[in-house]
Design a protein around this motif. Structure first.
Motif, mmCIF file in Angstrom:
data_model
loop_
_atom_site.group_PDB
_atom_site.id
_atom_site.type_symbol
_atom_site.label_atom_id
_atom_site.label_comp_id
_atom_site.label_asym_id
_atom_site.label_seq_id
_atom_site.Cartn_x
_atom_site.Cartn_y
_atom_site.Cartn_z
ATOM 1 N N GLU A 196 0.837 -1.199 0.000
ATOM 2 C CA GLU A 196 0.000 0.000 0.000
ATOM 3 C C GLU A 196 0.876 1.253 0.000
ATOM 4 O OE1 GLU A 196 -4.024 0.610 2.229
ATOM 5 O OE2 GLU A 196 -2.439 1.327 3.565
ATOM 6 N N ALA A 197 1.966 1.222 0.772
ATOM 7 C CA ALA A 197 2.894 2.355 0.803
ATOM 8 C C ALA A 197 3.577 2.569 -0.540
ATOM 9 C CB ALA A 197 3.943 2.137 1.898
ATOM 10 N N GLU A 198 3.700 1.495 -1.322
ATOM 11 C CA GLU A 198 4.308 1.589 -2.656
ATOM 12 C C GLU A 198 3.313 2.086 -3.698
ATOM 13 O OE1 GLU A 198 7.347 0.920 -3.795
ATOM 14 O OE2 GLU A 198 8.371 -0.063 -2.122
ATOM 15 N N GLY A 199 2.072 2.326 -3.286
ATOM 16 C CA GLY A 199 1.072 2.823 -4.222
ATOM 17 C C GLY A 199 0.397 1.756 -5.050
ATOM 18 N N ARG B 15 -2.352 -0.663 -6.250
ATOM 19 C CA ARG B 15 -3.811 -0.568 -6.203
ATOM 20 C C ARG B 15 -4.439 -1.966 -6.155
ATOM 21 N NH1 ARG B 15 -3.790 3.386 -11.483
ATOM 22 N NH2 ARG B 15 -2.711 5.177 -10.548
ATOM 23 N N PRO B 16 -5.719 -2.044 -5.812
ATOM 24 C CA PRO B 16 -6.394 -3.350 -5.799
ATOM 25 C C PRO B 16 -6.455 -3.971 -7.193
ATOM 26 C CG PRO B 16 -7.651 -1.717 -4.563
ATOM 27 C CD PRO B 16 -6.568 -0.967 -5.289
ATOM 28 N N MET B 17 -6.695 -5.269 -7.239
ATOM 29 C CA MET B 17 -6.833 -5.985 -8.499
ATOM 30 C C MET B 17 -8.058 -5.463 -9.247
ATOM 31 S SD MET B 17 -4.237 -8.003 -8.472
ATOM 32 C CE MET B 17 -4.615 -9.054 -9.879
ATOM 33 N N PRO B 18 -7.955 -5.276 -10.569
ATOM 34 C CA PRO B 18 -9.060 -4.681 -11.325
ATOM 35 C C PRO B 18 -10.115 -5.703 -11.746
ATOM 36 C CG PRO B 18 -7.187 -5.033 -12.761
ATOM 37 C CD PRO B 18 -6.748 -5.460 -11.378
ATOM 38 N N VAL B 19 -11.301 -5.200 -12.024
ATOM 39 C CA VAL B 19 -12.375 -5.986 -12.627
ATOM 40 C C VAL B 19 -12.594 -5.435 -14.029
ATOM 41 C CG1 VAL B 19 -14.802 -6.675 -12.479
ATOM 42 C CG2 VAL B 19 -13.433 -6.422 -10.395
ATOM 43 N N ILE C 157 -18.323 -4.170 -6.380
ATOM 44 C CA ILE C 157 -16.906 -4.523 -6.566
ATOM 45 C C ILE C 157 -16.139 -4.244 -5.276
ATOM 46 C CG2 ILE C 157 -14.858 -4.231 -7.997
ATOM 47 C CD1 ILE C 157 -16.596 -3.140 -10.197
ATOM 48 N N PRO C 158 -16.089 -5.185 -4.350
ATOM 49 C CA PRO C 158 -15.262 -5.001 -3.149
ATOM 50 C C PRO C 158 -13.779 -5.001 -3.540
ATOM 51 C CG PRO C 158 -16.866 -6.779 -2.888
ATOM 52 C CD PRO C 158 -16.817 -6.450 -4.336
ATOM 53 N N PRO C 159 -12.973 -4.146 -2.935
ATOM 54 C CA PRO C 159 -11.542 -4.111 -3.270
ATOM 55 C C PRO C 159 -10.866 -5.450 -2.969
ATOM 56 C CG PRO C 159 -12.174 -2.187 -1.990
ATOM 57 C CD PRO C 159 -13.332 -3.129 -1.937
ATOM 58 N N ARG C 160 -10.043 -5.899 -3.916
ATOM 59 C CA ARG C 160 -9.251 -7.120 -3.729
ATOM 60 C C ARG C 160 -7.777 -6.724 -3.672
ATOM 61 N NH1 ARG C 160 -8.522 -12.219 -7.952
ATOM 62 N NH2 ARG C 160 -7.442 -13.616 -6.498
ATOM 63 N N PRO C 161 -7.194 -6.650 -2.476
ATOM 64 C CA PRO C 161 -5.798 -6.208 -2.378
ATOM 65 C C PRO C 161 -4.847 -7.248 -2.949
ATOM 66 C CG PRO C 161 -6.578 -6.976 -0.243
ATOM 67 C CD PRO C 161 -7.776 -6.995 -1.160
ATOM 68 N N VAL C 162 -3.719 -6.773 -3.457
ATOM 69 C CA VAL C 162 -2.680 -7.699 -3.936
ATOM 70 C C VAL C 162 -2.198 -8.567 -2.779
ATOM 71 C CG1 VAL C 162 -0.325 -7.811 -4.856
ATOM 72 C CG2 VAL C 162 -2.008 -6.247 -5.863
ATOM 73 N N VAL C 163 -1.984 -7.949 -1.631
ATOM 74 C CA VAL C 163 -1.650 -8.662 -0.387
ATOM 75 C C VAL C 163 -2.600 -8.151 0.690
ATOM 76 C CG1 VAL C 163 0.110 -9.068 1.376
ATOM 77 C CG2 VAL C 163 0.769 -8.984 -1.032
ATOM 78 N N ALA D 80 -1.360 -0.158 -15.983
ATOM 79 C CA ALA D 80 -2.276 0.969 -15.858
ATOM 80 C C ALA D 80 -3.154 0.911 -14.621
ATOM 81 C CB ALA D 80 -3.147 1.052 -17.113
ATOM 82 N N PHE D 81 -3.526 -0.298 -14.197
ATOM 83 C CA PHE D 81 -4.534 -0.401 -13.147
ATOM 84 C C PHE D 81 -3.987 -0.810 -11.779
ATOM 85 C CE2 PHE D 81 -6.881 -0.739 -17.075
ATOM 86 C CZ PHE D 81 -7.992 0.053 -16.847
ATOM 87 N N ILE D 82 -2.875 -1.522 -11.729
ATOM 88 C CA ILE D 82 -2.367 -1.998 -10.438
ATOM 89 C C ILE D 82 -1.139 -1.208 -9.991
ATOM 90 C CG2 ILE D 82 -1.524 -4.006 -9.150
ATOM 91 C CD1 ILE D 82 -3.044 -5.771 -11.184
ATOM 92 N N LEU D 83 -0.127 -1.128 -10.828
ATOM 93 C CA LEU D 83 1.099 -0.412 -10.457
ATOM 94 C C LEU D 83 1.000 1.084 -10.736
ATOM 95 C CD1 LEU D 83 3.877 -2.876 -11.698
ATOM 96 C CD2 LEU D 83 2.874 -2.667 -9.414
ATOM 97 N N GLY D 84 0.117 1.482 -11.652
ATOM 98 C CA GLY D 84 -0.014 2.899 -11.978
ATOM 99 C C GLY D 84 1.167 3.450 -12.738
ATOM 100 N N ILE D 85 1.664 2.673 -13.704
ATOM 101 C CA ILE D 85 2.790 3.111 -14.537
ATOM 102 C C ILE D 85 2.348 3.084 -15.998
ATOM 103 C CG2 ILE D 85 4.523 2.271 -12.904
ATOM 104 C CD1 ILE D 85 4.891 -0.174 -14.734
#
Length: 407
Positions: free
Chosen positions: A71-74, A76-80, A89-95, A228-233
């Protein structure tokens, strides 16, 4: 035209048959290290604390990443990737950071010099869980007072969806000479490819570019979603390479949390990070398939011609919505219910249900086999109840050539 109707020799078989294929787990990059994932043993629990001190002291360990770290690394949750009007769409965190919602959900990532060191150190991560009520059966999940998987999805309803002409179906049933009814379960399936999922993530700090080698059926989907959706790069900063892939049948089309975690780990450590799933690990982490419960009715005239079809389906989505999951029991299922038959009136209603189980997604036909199974079972049942030959009732209801294109 010389190829039409002719056998074409496959080009890839020789290297596979002689053991010269290159799968993700065959790859090794300079300075490569290995990851292991700490997974929840509970179907539903609150995470009170995660203690990583002992794991960090273990031989060869380079890092232990938690949900708070990502979360500190920015991240984002897994996309739908497929939306419906009523979709929750409940947020699904990577961890997972605060709560786990199915057995096998990732709660920490351990990175070490060797795979054995990473797996040994993962056993030293202490997670303080507070077990919560869980529900794994769809009908029980929809019952009043059932434990809720997510507070943002009241009653555990992920969505409701319908297609067809309900009024026309009602009229068809009113004039039917015969009505056959069927309840069936299209059971949950565990994806089990010859090659388990594997990924190798690399990061170039000089250019800010990532490379992900992974067991993917569609590297373009992986690149879009992770960048685009998880790492934001930007997408051009991530290259996704799919080496030889030992089977997938749908379960390797979409992105997974482990891949995103490896990309972050590679960036933090400045070294390539590899992970290959154990077979037992795949059983609680790979997206699964099917899991429908259906009530269906078929209206027929006195000669066995179909007049209408009514379908009500419960579709178990698991604990979270995977990328294409909402499409599978809706547009990839409801639109196929006519099968190869001319059915004048159809109406289908589908309810997606959250449970504390592993998420489902596309698998081996994805919705279409469920629809085919339903209509063919109904045709067999109609033949039996009307005393007709199963082949004859099908011939009577086939879509004729002059009806095409047939919507």
């Amino acid at each position: 035209m010389a190829y039409i109707g002719q056998a074409v020799k496959r080009k890839e078989d020789y290297r596979f048959l002689t053991g010269r294929g290159t799968y993700t787990d065959d790859l090794a990059l300079p300075g490569m290290v290995h990851a292991a994932f700490v997974r929840s043993p509970y179907a539903h629990a609150r995470i009170r604390a995660i203690r990583v001190e002992e794991a960090l002291k273990a031989p060869g360990v380079l890092a232990v990443l938690t949900g708070a770290d990502l979360e500190a690394e920015g991240v984002r949750p897994m996309p739908v990737g497929w939306l419906l009007p009523t979709l929750k769409i409940p947020p699904r965190p990577v961890v997972a950071k605060e709560e786990v919602n199915h057995v096998g959900e990732v709660v920490a990532v351990v990175v070490a010099e060797t795979r054995a060191q990473a797996e040994d150190a993962a056993l030293l991560v202490e997670v303080d869980y507070e077990p919560l009520p869980a529900v794994v059966d769809m009908r029980k999940a929809l019952a009043p007072g059932a434990p809720e998987v997510h507070p943002t999805a009241p009653g555990n309803v992920a969505f409701t969806w319908e297609i067809g002409d309900e009024k026309a179906v009602e009229e068809a049933f009113k004039k039917a000479a015969h009505v056959v009814r069927l309840e069936l379960k299209n059971q949950r399936l565990i994806a089990n490819a010859i090659e388990p999922r594997a990924s190798l993530a690399d990061y170039n700090p000089g250019t800010g570019e990532y490379t992900l080698y992974t067991t993917s059926q569609n590297p373009h989907v992986h690149r879009l979603m992770h960048a685009a959706f998880i790492l934001g790069i930007p997408e051009h900063k991530l290259r996704v390479v799919a080496p030889d892939v030992g089977g997938g049948f749908g379960s390797k089309i979409f992105p997974y949390p482990e891949e995103a975690a490896l990309l972050v780990a590679a960036r933090r450590l400045g070294r390539p990070v590899k992970w290959t799933a154990r077979r037992s690990e795949s059983f609680v982490s790979d997206a699964q398939g099917r899991d429908h419960e259906t009530e269906a009715e078929l209206a027929l005239d006195a000669e066995g011609r179909v007049l209408g079809l009514r379908v009500r389906t419960l579709a178990n989505m698991g604990a979270y919505l995977s990328l294409f999951a909402p499409a599978v029991p809706t547009y990839l299922y409801g639109t196929l219910l006519s099968g190869q038959y001319r059915i004048p009136a159809i109406h289908a209603h589908v309810t997606g249900v959250f449970t504390n189980t592993i998420p489902v997604d596309a698998y081996r036909g994805a919705g279409r086999p469920e629809a085919c199974y339903l209509i063919e079972c109904l045709m067999d049942l109609a033949a039996a109840e009307l005393g007709m030959d199963p082949a004859e009732i099908r011939r009577k209801n086939f879509t004729p050539k002059d009806a095409f294109p047939y919507p």
